[in-house]
Design an enzyme around this catalytic site. Structure first.
Site, PDB file in Angstrom:
ATOM      1  N   ASP A  48      38.788   7.328 128.822  1.00  0.00           N
ATOM      2  CA  ASP A  48      37.526   7.439 128.565  1.00  0.00           C
ATOM      3  C   ASP A  48      36.762   6.802 129.669  1.00  0.00           C
ATOM      4  O   ASP A  48      35.463   7.455 130.478  1.00  0.00           O
ATOM      5  CB  ASP A  48      36.457   8.037 127.663  1.00  0.00           C
ATOM      6  CG  ASP A  48      37.605   9.343 127.162  1.00  0.00           C
ATOM      7  OD1 ASP A  48      37.719  10.107 127.880  1.00  0.00           O
ATOM      8  OD2 ASP A  48      37.566   9.453 126.166  1.00  0.00           O
ATOM      9  N   GLY A  49      36.171   5.426 129.654  1.00  0.00           N
ATOM     10  CA  GLY A  49      35.365   4.206 130.387  1.00  0.00           C
ATOM     11  C   GLY A  49      35.419   4.395 132.093  1.00  0.00           C
ATOM     12  O   GLY A  49      34.313   4.110 132.018  1.00  0.00           O
ATOM     13  N   ASP A 152      18.477  -1.391 112.185  1.00  0.00           N
ATOM     14  CA  ASP A 152      18.879  -2.711 113.230  1.00  0.00           C
ATOM     15  C   ASP A 152      18.676  -1.694 114.585  1.00  0.00           C
ATOM     16  O   ASP A 152      18.520  -2.061 115.707  1.00  0.00           O
ATOM     17  CB  ASP A 152      20.708  -2.747 112.860  1.00  0.00           C
ATOM     18  CG  ASP A 152      20.962  -3.843 112.237  1.00  0.00           C
ATOM     19  OD1 ASP A 152      20.508  -4.457 111.276  1.00  0.00           O
ATOM     20  OD2 ASP A 152      22.056  -3.740 112.044  1.00  0.00           O
ATOM     21  N   THR A 163      32.102  11.842 119.794  1.00  0.00           N
ATOM     22  CA  THR A 163      33.565  11.224 119.375  1.00  0.00           C
ATOM     23  C   THR A 163      33.214   9.833 119.757  1.00  0.00           C
ATOM     24  O   THR A 163      34.214   8.857 119.327  1.00  0.00           O
ATOM     25  CB  THR A 163      34.467  12.420 119.612  1.00  0.00           C
ATOM     26  OG1 THR A 163      34.192  11.976 121.468  1.00  0.00           O
ATOM     27  CG2 THR A 163      34.099  13.403 119.323  1.00  0.00           C
ATOM     28  N   ALA A 164      31.747   8.879 120.384  1.00  0.00           N
ATOM     29  CA  ALA A 164      32.449   7.387 120.271  1.00  0.00           C
ATOM     30  C   ALA A 164      31.243   6.798 119.254  1.00  0.00           C
ATOM     31  O   ALA A 164      31.953   6.953 118.350  1.00  0.00           O
ATOM     32  CB  ALA A 164      31.717   7.600 122.087  1.00  0.00           C
ATOM     33  N   TYR A 165      30.244   6.144 120.029  1.00  0.00           N
ATOM     34  CA  TYR A 165      29.415   5.535 119.580  1.00  0.00           C
ATOM     35  C   TYR A 165      28.646   6.034 118.062  1.00  0.00           C
ATOM     36  O   TYR A 165      28.847   5.634 116.911  1.00  0.00           O
ATOM     37  CB  TYR A 165      28.351   4.331 120.369  1.00  0.00           C
ATOM     38  CG  TYR A 165      27.885   4.125 119.067  1.00  0.00           C
ATOM     39  CD1 TYR A 165      28.505   2.556 119.283  1.00  0.00           C
ATOM     40  CD2 TYR A 165      26.801   4.030 118.777  1.00  0.00           C
ATOM     41  CE1 TYR A 165      27.217   1.250 118.435  1.00  0.00           C
ATOM     42  CE2 TYR A 165      25.625   2.850 117.432  1.00  0.00           C
ATOM     43  CZ  TYR A 165      26.204   1.235 117.917  1.00  0.00           C
ATOM     44  OH  TYR A 165      25.477   0.327 117.085  1.00  0.00           O
ATOM     45  N   ASN A 166      28.515   7.299 118.008  1.00  0.00           N
ATOM     46  CA  ASN A 166      27.827   7.600 117.441  1.00  0.00           C
ATOM     47  C   ASN A 166      28.046   7.834 116.394  1.00  0.00           C
ATOM     48  O   ASN A 166      28.260   7.580 115.253  1.00  0.00           O
ATOM     49  CB  ASN A 166      27.243   9.177 117.773  1.00  0.00           C
ATOM     50  CG  ASN A 166      27.496  10.167 116.713  1.00  0.00           C
ATOM     51  OD1 ASN A 166      25.585  10.416 116.398  1.00  0.00           O
ATOM     52  ND2 ASN A 166      27.600  11.292 116.301  1.00  0.00           N
ATOM     53  N   LYS A 167      29.881   8.189 116.063  1.00  0.00           N
ATOM     54  CA  LYS A 167      31.289   8.180 115.599  1.00  0.00           C
ATOM     55  C   LYS A 167      31.008   6.753 114.333  1.00  0.00           C
ATOM     56  O   LYS A 167      31.019   7.376 113.161  1.00  0.00           O
ATOM     57  CB  LYS A 167      32.291   8.839 115.954  1.00  0.00           C
ATOM     58  CG  LYS A 167      33.136   9.446 114.665  1.00  0.00           C
ATOM     59  CD  LYS A 167      34.335  10.518 115.075  1.00  0.00           C
ATOM     60  CE  LYS A 167      35.389  10.546 113.882  1.00  0.00           C
ATOM     61  NZ  LYS A 167      35.660   9.296 113.046  1.00  0.00           N
TER      62      LYS A 167
HETATM   63  P1  NAP Z   1      35.209   0.122 125.604  1.00  0.00           P
HETATM   64  O1  NAP Z   1      34.837  -0.908 124.721  1.00  0.00           O
HETATM   65  O2  NAP Z   1      36.321   0.620 126.204  1.00  0.00           O
HETATM   66  O3  NAP Z   1      34.712   1.570 124.625  1.00  0.00           O
HETATM   67  C1  NAP Z   1      35.074   1.759 123.499  1.00  0.00           C
HETATM   68  C2  NAP Z   1      36.032   2.853 123.105  1.00  0.00           C
HETATM   69  O4  NAP Z   1      35.388   4.357 122.854  1.00  0.00           O
HETATM   70  C3  NAP Z   1      37.428   3.152 123.797  1.00  0.00           C
HETATM   71  O5  NAP Z   1      38.444   3.170 123.368  1.00  0.00           O
HETATM   72  C4  NAP Z   1      37.139   3.859 124.654  1.00  0.00           C
HETATM   73  O6  NAP Z   1      38.221   5.149 124.968  1.00  0.00           O
HETATM   74  C5  NAP Z   1      36.215   5.293 123.967  1.00  0.00           C
HETATM   75  N1  NAP Z   1      35.074   5.969 123.793  1.00  0.00           N
HETATM   76  C6  NAP Z   1      34.745   6.750 125.596  1.00  0.00           C
HETATM   77  N2  NAP Z   1      33.785   7.531 125.893  1.00  0.00           N
HETATM   78  C7  NAP Z   1      34.410   8.049 124.236  1.00  0.00           C
HETATM   79  C8  NAP Z   1      33.306   9.683 124.167  1.00  0.00           C
HETATM   80  N3  NAP Z   1      33.076  10.501 123.941  1.00  0.00           N
HETATM   81  N4  NAP Z   1      34.818   9.764 122.501  1.00  0.00           N
HETATM   82  C9  NAP Z   1      35.346   9.411 122.502  1.00  0.00           C
HETATM   83  N5  NAP Z   1      36.089   7.521 122.328  1.00  0.00           N
HETATM   84  C10 NAP Z   1      35.551   7.610 123.286  1.00  0.00           C
HETATM   85  O7  NAP Z   1      33.560   0.602 126.687  1.00  0.00           O
HETATM   86  P2  NAP Z   1      34.283   1.937 128.026  1.00  0.00           P
HETATM   87  O8  NAP Z   1      35.620   2.357 127.652  1.00  0.00           O
HETATM   88  O9  NAP Z   1      32.805   1.023 128.974  1.00  0.00           O
HETATM   89  O10 NAP Z   1      33.697   2.884 126.828  1.00  0.00           O
HETATM   90  C11 NAP Z   1      31.993   3.040 126.526  1.00  0.00           C
HETATM   91  C12 NAP Z   1      31.835   3.652 125.417  1.00  0.00           C
HETATM   92  O11 NAP Z   1      32.496   2.605 124.590  1.00  0.00           O
HETATM   93  C13 NAP Z   1      30.059   3.490 124.954  1.00  0.00           C
HETATM   94  O12 NAP Z   1      29.241   5.400 125.594  1.00  0.00           O
HETATM   95  C14 NAP Z   1      30.279   3.958 123.294  1.00  0.00           C
HETATM   96  O13 NAP Z   1      30.442   5.227 123.078  1.00  0.00           O
HETATM   97  C15 NAP Z   1      31.401   3.012 123.189  1.00  0.00           C
HETATM   98  N6  NAP Z   1      31.355   2.031 122.341  1.00  0.00           N
HETATM   99  C16 NAP Z   1      31.728   2.285 120.590  1.00  0.00           C
HETATM  100  C17 NAP Z   1      31.672   1.005 120.598  1.00  0.00           C
HETATM  101  C18 NAP Z   1      31.460   1.132 118.706  1.00  0.00           C
HETATM  102  O14 NAP Z   1      32.471   2.931 118.048  1.00  0.00           O
HETATM  103  N7  NAP Z   1      31.377   0.649 118.085  1.00  0.00           N
HETATM  104  C19 NAP Z   1      31.010  -0.428 120.390  1.00  0.00           C
HETATM  105  C20 NAP Z   1      31.085  -0.076 121.785  1.00  0.00           C
HETATM  106  C21 NAP Z   1      31.332   0.631 122.313  1.00  0.00           C
HETATM  107  P3  NAP Z   1      39.196   4.329 126.502  1.00  0.00           P
HETATM  108  O15 NAP Z   1      40.232   3.725 125.884  1.00  0.00           O
HETATM  109  O16 NAP Z   1      39.638   5.716 126.932  1.00  0.00           O
HETATM  110  O17 NAP Z   1      37.861   3.918 127.071  1.00  0.00           O
HETATM  111 MN    MN Z   2      37.121   1.211 127.647  1.00  0.00          MN
END
Ligand code: NAP
Ligand code: MN
Length: 267
Positions: A48-49, A152, A163-167
């Site tokens: 997804d990234g 924060d 489903t990403a950070y929001n969750k």
């Molecule tokens: P990353 O640190 O590799 O991403 C964190 C995880 O989020 C990876 O497993 C990524 O999947 C997954 N992800 C990305 N978009 C998603 C979506 N729409 N629904 C479900 N999972 C999703 O960084 P990245 O790959 O560059 O992605 C950036 C995104 O990561 C940000 O937009 C943010 O939403 C998310 N993130 C989440 C957290 C958290 O949950 N605490 C912290 C930092 C970032 P892949 O392995 O397939 O890339």
């Molecule tokens: Mn990623």
């Protein structure tokens, strides 16, 4: 008609192997051409990234470009195809009639103290946070002051970003057919003196959110995986964008099935 295809991949070994196989398959088709500039279709190989990076690279041409994700890790939310399905994928590109599905994006305007505006689009979310000190911000929904937030930070996400950070911060998972954005709190301070809603809210497509920063010093503002250079930001305004992201050759995977696969169990 020749379909102009751009490929974006991550550096994992498996992705490089898939890239080579995909190039070979595309070379056998007269109506499919790999290009470096102005693609009509962008195929991403990775996770997804990787799709998020491709989106930001082409976010100025969203009306001309469709996306398609091949995943080489676990099943992603933006990546529909598996690496072993490449022949089927390439055939579907030759036959396809330009079918696509589209999803909402966030429109973001960041305003600095000098009155300068910066404009962005987000596919997943935007977050506003503060380092060690409490973030203080007035949250307006449309013209009306909704709450003074202390905590924060805040996350504003799209349905596909839900489903990403929001969750991770306790936001709801939202079906991508719903044209709305979600405001979720990150560790809000709630006691007799300070009060916020305390739960995530879903905001309609005809509304907007204006976050006016009240804490002093620098804030950390993110848009998907990008950090915004945010010195002297005074406010950030969010709404559902007029633009949408289009995915090509969409294979119907029931959204809730995908959610179950990703978070509960694979079957
Ligand atoms: P990353 O640190 O590799 O991403 C964190 C995880 O989020 C990876 O497993 C990524 O999947 C997954 N992800 C990305 N978009 C998603 C979506 N729409 N629904 C479900 N999972 C999703 O960084 P990245 O790959 O560059 O992605 C950036 C995104 O990561 C940000 O937009 C943010 O939403 C998310 N993130 C989440 C957290 C958290 O949950 N605490 C912290 C930092 C970032 P892949 O392995 O397939 O890339
Ligand atoms: Mn990623």
């Amino acid at each position: 008609m020749v379909l102009r295809i751009g490929i974006i991949h991550n550096q994992e070994e498996k992705s490089i192997r898939v890239l080579q196989r995909l190039r070979g398959l595309l070379a056998m088709k007269d109506d499919l051409e790999i290009v470096d500039r102005d693609p009509q279709l962008v195929i991403t190989i990775g996770g997804d990234g990787t799709l998020l990076s491709a989106f930001h690279r082409y976010s100025h041409r969203l009306n001309e470009v469709r996306f398609l994700g091949v995943h080489t890790g676990h099943l992603g939310f933006y990546t529909d195809w598996r690496d072993y399905e490449l022949p089927e994928l390439v055939n579907s590109l030759s036959d396809e009639q330009g079918t696509s599905v589209s999803y909402p994006l966030l429109d973001i305007v960041v305003t600095s103290a000098n009155g300068q505006h910066q404009h962005f689009l987000a596919l997943n979310e935007s977050t506003i946070r503060k380092g060690s000190r409490t973030m203080v911000a007035d949250v307006y929904i449309k013209e009306e002051l909704f709450e003074r937030f202390r905590g924060d930070g805040l996350s504003i996400s799209t349905p596909t970003g839900s489903t990403a950070y929001n969750k991770s911060v306790g936001g709801a998972v939202v079906h991508p057919s719903i044209n709305a954005m979600q405001l979720a709190e990150i560790a809000s301070l709630n006691n007799r003196v300070f009060r916020t809603l305390g739960s995530p809210s879903i905001i309609g497509s005809h509304e907007w959110i204006d976050v006016q920063l009240k804490s002093s010093g620098e804030h950390l503002i993110t848009i998907d995986q990008l950090d915004i250079n945010s010195k002297e930001v005074v406010s950030i305004k969010y709404k559902i964008a007029d633009e949408r992201i289009h995915f090509a050759s969409y294979r119907h995977m029931h959204f809730w099935h995908r959610v179950k696969d990703a978070f509960i169990r694979e079957d």
